[in-house]
Structure formats: structure tokens, C-alpha cells
Write a protein that holds these residues in place. Structure first.
Motif, PDB file in Angstrom:
ATOM      1  N   ASN A  61     -12.710   5.951  10.335  1.00  0.00           N
ATOM      2  CA  ASN A  61     -12.019   5.274   9.241  1.00  0.00           C
ATOM      3  C   ASN A  61     -10.579   4.961   9.631  1.00  0.00           C
ATOM      4  OD1 ASN A  61     -14.067   5.429   7.098  1.00  0.00           O
ATOM      5  ND2 ASN A  61     -13.770   7.627   7.326  1.00  0.00           N
ATOM      6  N   LEU A  62     -10.122   3.782   9.284  1.00  0.00           N
ATOM      7  CA  LEU A  62      -8.734   3.407   9.433  1.00  0.00           C
ATOM      8  C   LEU A  62      -8.053   3.762   8.111  1.00  0.00           C
ATOM      9  CD1 LEU A  62      -7.142   1.105  11.522  1.00  0.00           C
ATOM     10  CD2 LEU A  62      -6.848   0.248   9.231  1.00  0.00           C
ATOM     11  N   MET A  63      -7.211   4.770   8.130  1.00  0.00           N
ATOM     12  CA  MET A  63      -6.620   5.280   6.889  1.00  0.00           C
ATOM     13  C   MET A  63      -5.272   4.651   6.574  1.00  0.00           C
ATOM     14  SD  MET A  63      -8.986   7.131   5.863  1.00  0.00           S
ATOM     15  CE  MET A  63      -8.206   7.786   4.414  1.00  0.00           C
ATOM     16  N   GLU A 112      -4.155   4.423   2.474  1.00  0.00           N
ATOM     17  CA  GLU A 112      -5.232   5.267   1.968  1.00  0.00           C
ATOM     18  C   GLU A 112      -6.604   4.634   2.196  1.00  0.00           C
ATOM     19  OE1 GLU A 112      -4.421   6.550  -2.034  1.00  0.00           O
ATOM     20  OE2 GLU A 112      -2.367   7.119  -1.528  1.00  0.00           O
ATOM     21  N   GLY A 113      -6.742   3.954   3.333  1.00  0.00           N
ATOM     22  CA  GLY A 113      -8.022   3.355   3.710  1.00  0.00           C
ATOM     23  C   GLY A 113      -8.330   2.026   3.047  1.00  0.00           C
ATOM     24  N   ILE A 114      -7.368   1.461   2.293  1.00  0.00           N
ATOM     25  CA  ILE A 114      -7.613   0.209   1.576  1.00  0.00           C
ATOM     26  C   ILE A 114      -6.683  -0.884   2.112  1.00  0.00           C
ATOM     27  CG2 ILE A 114      -7.586  -0.930  -0.679  1.00  0.00           C
ATOM     28  CD1 ILE A 114      -8.042   1.907  -1.878  1.00  0.00           C
ATOM     29  N   PRO A 115      -7.249  -1.957   2.686  1.00  0.00           N
ATOM     30  CA  PRO A 115      -6.397  -3.051   3.165  1.00  0.00           C
ATOM     31  C   PRO A 115      -5.947  -3.934   1.998  1.00  0.00           C
ATOM     32  CG  PRO A 115      -8.694  -3.526   3.644  1.00  0.00           C
ATOM     33  CD  PRO A 115      -8.650  -2.159   3.017  1.00  0.00           C
ATOM     34  N   ASN A 116      -4.716  -4.419   2.074  1.00  0.00           N
ATOM     35  CA  ASN A 116      -4.172  -5.298   1.045  1.00  0.00           C
ATOM     36  C   ASN A 116      -4.175  -6.725   1.588  1.00  0.00           C
ATOM     37  OD1 ASN A 116      -2.723  -6.725  -0.830  1.00  0.00           O
ATOM     38  ND2 ASN A 116      -0.948  -5.375  -0.826  1.00  0.00           N
ATOM     39  N   PHE A 117      -5.087  -7.559   1.064  1.00  0.00           N
ATOM     40  CA  PHE A 117      -5.208  -8.932   1.524  1.00  0.00           C
ATOM     41  C   PHE A 117      -4.530  -9.931   0.596  1.00  0.00           C
ATOM     42  CE2 PHE A 117      -8.414  -7.041   4.188  1.00  0.00           C
ATOM     43  CZ  PHE A 117      -8.210  -7.722   5.381  1.00  0.00           C
ATOM     44  N   LEU A 118      -3.704  -9.464  -0.331  1.00  0.00           N
ATOM     45  CA  LEU A 118      -2.956 -10.378  -1.181  1.00  0.00           C
ATOM     46  C   LEU A 118      -1.875 -11.043  -0.341  1.00  0.00           C
ATOM     47  CD1 LEU A 118      -2.573  -8.248  -4.425  1.00  0.00           C
ATOM     48  CD2 LEU A 118      -4.164 -10.120  -3.997  1.00  0.00           C
ATOM     49  N   LEU A 119      -1.788 -12.369  -0.459  1.00  0.00           N
ATOM     50  CA  LEU A 119      -0.823 -13.129   0.329  1.00  0.00           C
ATOM     51  C   LEU A 119       0.350 -13.560  -0.534  1.00  0.00           C
ATOM     52  CD1 LEU A 119      -3.256 -15.494   2.262  1.00  0.00           C
ATOM     53  CD2 LEU A 119      -2.032 -13.548   3.181  1.00  0.00           C
ATOM     54  N   PRO A 120       1.535 -13.685   0.080  1.00  0.00           N
ATOM     55  CA  PRO A 120       2.638 -14.291  -0.658  1.00  0.00           C
ATOM     56  C   PRO A 120       2.296 -15.763  -0.923  1.00  0.00           C
ATOM     57  CG  PRO A 120       3.334 -13.635   1.576  1.00  0.00           C
ATOM     58  CD  PRO A 120       1.896 -13.257   1.407  1.00  0.00           C
ATOM     59  N   SER A 121       2.852 -16.325  -1.973  1.00  0.00           N
ATOM     60  CA  SER A 121       2.465 -17.681  -2.411  1.00  0.00           C
ATOM     61  C   SER A 121       2.663 -18.747  -1.336  1.00  0.00           C
ATOM     62  CB  SER A 121       3.234 -18.062  -3.683  1.00  0.00           C
ATOM     63  OG  SER A 121       4.629 -18.045  -3.419  1.00  0.00           O
ATOM     64  N   HIS A 122       3.627 -18.591  -0.433  1.00  0.00           N
ATOM     65  CA  HIS A 122       3.850 -19.622   0.589  1.00  0.00           C
ATOM     66  C   HIS A 122       2.769 -19.627   1.680  1.00  0.00           C
ATOM     67  CE1 HIS A 122       5.703 -16.151   2.564  1.00  0.00           C
ATOM     68  NE2 HIS A 122       5.571 -16.818   3.714  1.00  0.00           N
ATOM     69  N   LEU A 123       1.912 -18.628   1.718  1.00  0.00           N
ATOM     70  CA  LEU A 123       0.842 -18.583   2.729  1.00  0.00           C
ATOM     71  C   LEU A 123      -0.531 -18.943   2.165  1.00  0.00           C
ATOM     72  CD1 LEU A 123       1.784 -15.344   4.680  1.00  0.00           C
ATOM     73  CD2 LEU A 123       2.131 -17.714   5.394  1.00  0.00           C
ATOM     74  N   VAL A 124      -0.619 -19.100   0.863  1.00  0.00           N
ATOM     75  CA  VAL A 124      -1.923 -19.363   0.233  1.00  0.00           C
ATOM     76  C   VAL A 124      -2.354 -20.790   0.483  1.00  0.00           C
ATOM     77  CG1 VAL A 124      -3.205 -19.397  -1.938  1.00  0.00           C
ATOM     78  CG2 VAL A 124      -1.530 -17.602  -1.487  1.00  0.00           C
TER      79      VAL A 124
END
Length: 136
Positions: free
Chosen positions: A105-107, A124-136
Motif C-alpha cells: 500500500n502507498l500510504m 492516509e492511502g487516499i490520492p487527491n485527484f482534485l485539480l485547481p481550476s486552471h488545470l481542468v
């Protein structure tokens, strides 16, 4: 996040969608943990054809570089994927793949795109894939 998951993730930045270099995402400053999971040969046999072997080989090599905080020291994967028959007849290979894909596991750390360099935090093992608005 199981290492297996990295074989299915790509960069979410719109401009990276057309480039093959956005896959796989590259672990950086990875803190790894290992879980005890019962070996399920049938699952691995069914999963094998769905894996991108080149990406798995890249990920397994990168995640065990000195940049990782707790490298677990897996053996190097073969250049080509094993056949189903090889996997069924070679217990060591089966257990090594199981350990890499299902128990590792990648923690904490980051996942980095090879194209744009965007870093996705893993906490805590959870990737955050939310992007800033300029990258969407």
C-alpha cells in the motif's frame, strides 16, 4: 492505496489525456505499508491479462528506489508478463506478484505526472485527484 491501483490511474489534467507519458503516475516520496492478504491465485490469473505490464514494471522499479521512505525490497519483475500457465505453476512468482499488487500500500507521498509534472498528494492511502481550476 494498493499498488495495483497505480496500474489503472492516469493524469487528470486535460492536456495530458492525449499523451501516453501521463501513464503510469510516478510515486514520489512514497511511504509504503504492507498488509497480510490471503493469496488468491484465481484472482491473479484473471487480473494478469488486464495489467499493463510495462507500467507495472516501471512502478515497481520506481517505488523501491532510495527516494522511498520504507522500501520493501521486491525482486525485479521479468521483462514480459508471465503466461497464465507460468503463474499457476510457479509459486514464488505467484506470491511475489500477490505481495506487490495486493499487499503493498502507498500510504503517504505523491503521484507525479510524467507529462505536466503535476503532483497528486496521497494521504492516509487516499490520492487527491482534485485539480485547481486552471488545470481542468
Amino acid at each position: 492505496m494498493k499498488l495495483l491501483t497505480l496500474n489503472f490511474l492516469t493524469c487528470a489534467v486535460k492536456t495530458c489525456k492525449s499523451s501516453s507519458d501521463s501513464f503510469p503516475l510516478h510515486p514520489k516520496d512514497a511511504e509504503l505499508a504492507s498488509d497480510d492478504v490471503e493469496v488468491n491465485p484465481e484472482l491473479l490469473v484473471n487480473l494478469l491479462p488486464r495489467l499493463d505490464w510495462k507500467a507495472l514494471k516501471t512502478t515497481s522499479a520506481e517505488v523501491f528506489l532510495p527516494s522511498c521512505i520504507y522500501p520493501l525490497g521486491f525482486p525485479q519483475l521479468p521483462d514480459s508478463p508471465p503466461t497464465i500457465e507460468q503463474l499457476q505453476s510457479d509459486d514464488k512468482l505467484l506470491k511475489d506478484l500477490h505481495s506487490l499488487l495486493m499487499e503493498t500500500n502507498l500510504m503517504e507521498g505523491k503521484l507525479v505526472c510524467g507529462v505536466c509534472g503535476h503532483e497528486y498528494a496521497v494521504r492516509e492511502g487516499i490520492p487527491n485527484f482534485l485539480l485547481p481550476s486552471h488545470l481542468v
